[in-house]
Scaffold this motif. Structure first.
Motif, mmCIF file in Angstrom:
data_model
loop_
_atom_site.group_PDB
_atom_site.id
_atom_site.type_symbol
_atom_site.label_atom_id
_atom_site.label_comp_id
_atom_site.label_asym_id
_atom_site.label_seq_id
_atom_site.Cartn_x
_atom_site.Cartn_y
_atom_site.Cartn_z
ATOM 1 N N ASP A 28 -48.705 -34.889 29.949
ATOM 2 C CA ASP A 28 -48.203 -35.088 31.306
ATOM 3 C C ASP A 28 -46.915 -35.893 31.313
ATOM 4 O O ASP A 28 -46.064 -35.718 32.182
ATOM 5 C CB ASP A 28 -49.252 -35.815 32.172
ATOM 6 C CG ASP A 28 -50.354 -34.892 32.655
ATOM 7 O OD1 ASP A 28 -50.145 -33.660 32.628
ATOM 8 O OD2 ASP A 28 -51.419 -35.399 33.049
ATOM 9 N N ASP A 29 -46.782 -36.823 30.378
ATOM 10 C CA ASP A 29 -45.598 -37.668 30.283
ATOM 11 C C ASP A 29 -45.506 -38.203 28.860
ATOM 12 O O ASP A 29 -46.481 -38.146 28.103
ATOM 13 C CB ASP A 29 -45.684 -38.823 31.280
ATOM 14 C CG ASP A 29 -44.335 -39.478 31.558
ATOM 15 O OD1 ASP A 29 -43.330 -39.012 30.985
ATOM 16 O OD2 ASP A 29 -44.291 -40.451 32.327
ATOM 17 N N GLY A 30 -44.340 -38.710 28.491
ATOM 18 C CA GLY A 30 -44.155 -39.307 27.174
ATOM 19 C C GLY A 30 -43.790 -38.326 26.075
ATOM 20 O O GLY A 30 -43.716 -38.704 24.909
ATOM 21 N N ASN A 31 -43.528 -37.062 26.426
ATOM 22 C CA ASN A 31 -43.239 -36.048 25.408
ATOM 23 C C ASN A 31 -41.966 -36.354 24.622
ATOM 24 O O ASN A 31 -41.926 -36.163 23.402
ATOM 25 C CB ASN A 31 -43.128 -34.675 26.069
ATOM 26 C CG ASN A 31 -44.428 -34.227 26.676
ATOM 27 O OD1 ASN A 31 -45.363 -33.839 25.988
ATOM 28 N ND2 ASN A 31 -44.517 -34.273 28.007
ATOM 29 N N SER B 54 -51.642 -29.938 38.872
ATOM 30 C CA SER B 54 -50.745 -30.127 40.013
ATOM 31 C C SER B 54 -49.566 -29.167 39.983
ATOM 32 O O SER B 54 -48.560 -29.376 40.658
ATOM 33 C CB SER B 54 -50.225 -31.572 40.044
ATOM 34 O OG SER B 54 -49.579 -31.887 38.824
ATOM 35 N N GLY B 55 -49.695 -28.113 39.214
ATOM 36 C CA GLY B 55 -48.627 -27.120 39.130
ATOM 37 C C GLY B 55 -48.055 -27.039 37.735
ATOM 38 O O GLY B 55 -48.401 -27.838 36.854
ATOM 39 N N PRO B 56 -47.169 -26.076 37.493
ATOM 40 C CA PRO B 56 -46.589 -25.914 36.158
ATOM 41 C C PRO B 56 -45.784 -27.142 35.729
ATOM 42 O O PRO B 56 -45.223 -27.856 36.569
ATOM 43 C CB PRO B 56 -45.689 -24.678 36.314
ATOM 44 C CG PRO B 56 -45.388 -24.602 37.767
ATOM 45 C CD PRO B 56 -46.623 -25.096 38.458
ATOM 46 N N MET B 57 -45.745 -27.405 34.436
ATOM 47 C CA MET B 57 -44.983 -28.521 33.899
ATOM 48 C C MET B 57 -43.505 -28.166 33.916
ATOM 49 O O MET B 57 -43.065 -27.252 33.224
ATOM 50 C CB MET B 57 -45.444 -28.834 32.473
ATOM 51 C CG MET B 57 -44.571 -29.849 31.741
ATOM 52 S SD MET B 57 -44.409 -31.436 32.591
ATOM 53 C CE MET B 57 -46.036 -32.126 32.309
ATOM 54 N N GLN B 58 -42.753 -28.888 34.734
ATOM 55 C CA GLN B 58 -41.321 -28.636 34.856
ATOM 56 C C GLN B 58 -40.530 -29.930 34.668
ATOM 57 O O GLN B 58 -40.976 -31.005 35.071
ATOM 58 C CB GLN B 58 -40.980 -28.045 36.232
ATOM 59 C CG GLN B 58 -41.582 -26.673 36.489
ATOM 60 C CD GLN B 58 -41.258 -26.171 37.882
ATOM 61 O OE1 GLN B 58 -41.157 -26.953 38.823
ATOM 62 N NE2 GLN B 58 -41.079 -24.859 38.009
ATOM 63 N N GLU C 231 -39.082 -25.118 32.252
ATOM 64 C CA GLU C 231 -40.502 -24.972 32.567
ATOM 65 C C GLU C 231 -41.255 -24.704 31.275
ATOM 66 O O GLU C 231 -40.962 -23.752 30.551
ATOM 67 C CB GLU C 231 -40.742 -23.839 33.561
ATOM 68 C CG GLU C 231 -42.221 -23.699 33.952
ATOM 69 C CD GLU C 231 -42.454 -22.768 35.135
ATOM 70 O OE1 GLU C 231 -41.684 -22.888 36.109
ATOM 71 O OE2 GLU C 231 -43.375 -21.928 35.055
ATOM 72 N N ALA C 232 -42.221 -25.575 30.974
ATOM 73 C CA ALA C 232 -42.958 -25.510 29.714
ATOM 74 C C ALA C 232 -43.991 -24.381 29.743
ATOM 75 O O ALA C 232 -44.338 -23.864 30.811
ATOM 76 C CB ALA C 232 -43.656 -26.841 29.459
ATOM 77 N N PRO C 233 -44.503 -24.005 28.574
ATOM 78 C CA PRO C 233 -45.555 -22.977 28.524
ATOM 79 C C PRO C 233 -46.768 -23.431 29.339
ATOM 80 O O PRO C 233 -47.022 -24.634 29.479
ATOM 81 C CB PRO C 233 -45.904 -22.899 27.029
ATOM 82 C CG PRO C 233 -44.703 -23.441 26.325
ATOM 83 C CD PRO C 233 -44.135 -24.481 27.231
ATOM 84 N N PRO C 234 -47.545 -22.485 29.892
ATOM 85 C CA PRO C 234 -48.741 -22.849 30.661
ATOM 86 C C PRO C 234 -49.697 -23.712 29.842
ATOM 87 O O PRO C 234 -49.752 -23.610 28.610
ATOM 88 C CB PRO C 234 -49.365 -21.492 30.990
ATOM 89 C CG PRO C 234 -48.248 -20.507 30.892
ATOM 90 C CD PRO C 234 -47.347 -21.030 29.808
ATOM 91 N N ALA C 235 -50.458 -24.558 30.515
ATOM 92 C CA ALA C 235 -51.372 -25.481 29.838
ATOM 93 C C ALA C 235 -52.354 -24.754 28.932
ATOM 94 O O ALA C 235 -52.738 -25.274 27.872
ATOM 95 C CB ALA C 235 -52.127 -26.317 30.869
#
Length: 270
Positions: free
Chosen positions: A112-115, A50-54, A68-72
């Motif tokens: 995706d979450d909980g980091n 769903s797009g870059p992790m921001q 903005e995290a590194p690409p998946a």
């Protein structure tokens, strides 16, 4: 969920931190596969479908991107490097290992979450390893939650910087110090209450006295008077006065300076 993860991280601190263990932790945080109303990938790395992790804040249309995290596609390799380092960090000070481990993991932001929650568990795991025990009177995770604004400000500054982690480590170590000091204060209060009640082991108190004394030990607002005693204990002022006189005779209370209708009393802590 969080409790089970933290117990595993600190109770089984000697066990290696692996991808599989991280996946189990993540799955325990999201047993339904949902984060709020959103379906997320559970027990596996993010795919950025769903797009870059921001990390963003603010209203729709005026969002502020904090990070903005590194690409998946880089996540598996980045995590592999992190895990190798975590298990063999070299001669670095154990407290610095805990701080850097938290920062490194949350910067990769592999899920995706909980980091953040998992990063805190990793830091607590590193602290348990440094102390060689899973039993502690303080919680770094709880202290970070209490200081969330300072945490996010320092994290954002560090992640947008040029690999200088000095400010982060300084904040982390001071946060750890405050966690320990807070625990010592709490433990001191608990031990103080225990010593106070030991004085009356062989001299039973009535329920009203126990109730009001507990309120005083927990931090009673204002001064204790017969009127306040009667209100808290739900009794007459005459009964309140007799209870107070009895405790003065036993050395639990003392009459404060002053008198008349404003007479007040305070605890005697030995």
């Amino acid at each position: 969920g969080v409790v089970e993860m933290m117990l595993d991280a600190t109770g089984n601190y000697t066990k290696a931190l692996t991808e599989e263990r991280l996946f189990v932790w993540h799955a325990s945080l999201f047993p339904t596969g949902l984060s709020g109303m959103s379906i997320i990938r559970v027990g596996s790395w993010r795919d950025d479908s769903s797009g870059p992790m921001q990390v963003v804040s603010g209203p729709v249309g005026r969002e502020k991107v904090h990070y903005e995290a590194p690409p998946a596609g880089r996540v598996p390799d980045e995590i592999a490097k992190f895990l190798r380092w975590f298990e063999q960090p070299g001669d670095m000070d154990p407290l610095l290992i805990a701080g850097l481990a938290h920062l490194w993991f949350v910067t990769i932001h592999p899920f995706d979450d909980g980091n953040g929650r998992i990063a805190r568990a990793i830091a607590d795991m590193a602290l348990a390893r440094s102390e060689k025990t899973g039993q502690r009177f303080y919680s770094m995770s709880a202290q970070i939650r209490r200081e969330h604004k300072g945490y996010y400000d320092t994290l954002e500054w560090t992640q947008k910087g040029e690999l200088d982690v000095t400010r982060w480590q300084d904040w982390f170590l001071n946060c750890l110090l405050r966690a320990i000091e807070g625990a010592q204060e709490t433990l001191g209060a608990v031990l103080g209450k225990a010593r106070f009640w030991e004085r009356f082991t062989h001299e039973p108190l009535n329920e009203r006295q126990i109730k009001v004394l507990n309120r005083l030990l927990d931090g009673f607002e204002g001064k204790l008077t017969t009127t306040k005693w009667a209100k808290v204990a739900k009794c007459s002022q005459d009964t309140a006065y007799r209870d107070i006189l009895d405790l003065i005779g036993r050395g639990a209370l003392q009459k404060d300076a002053g008198g008349g209708r404003s007479t007040s009393y305070s605890l005697i802590i030995e």
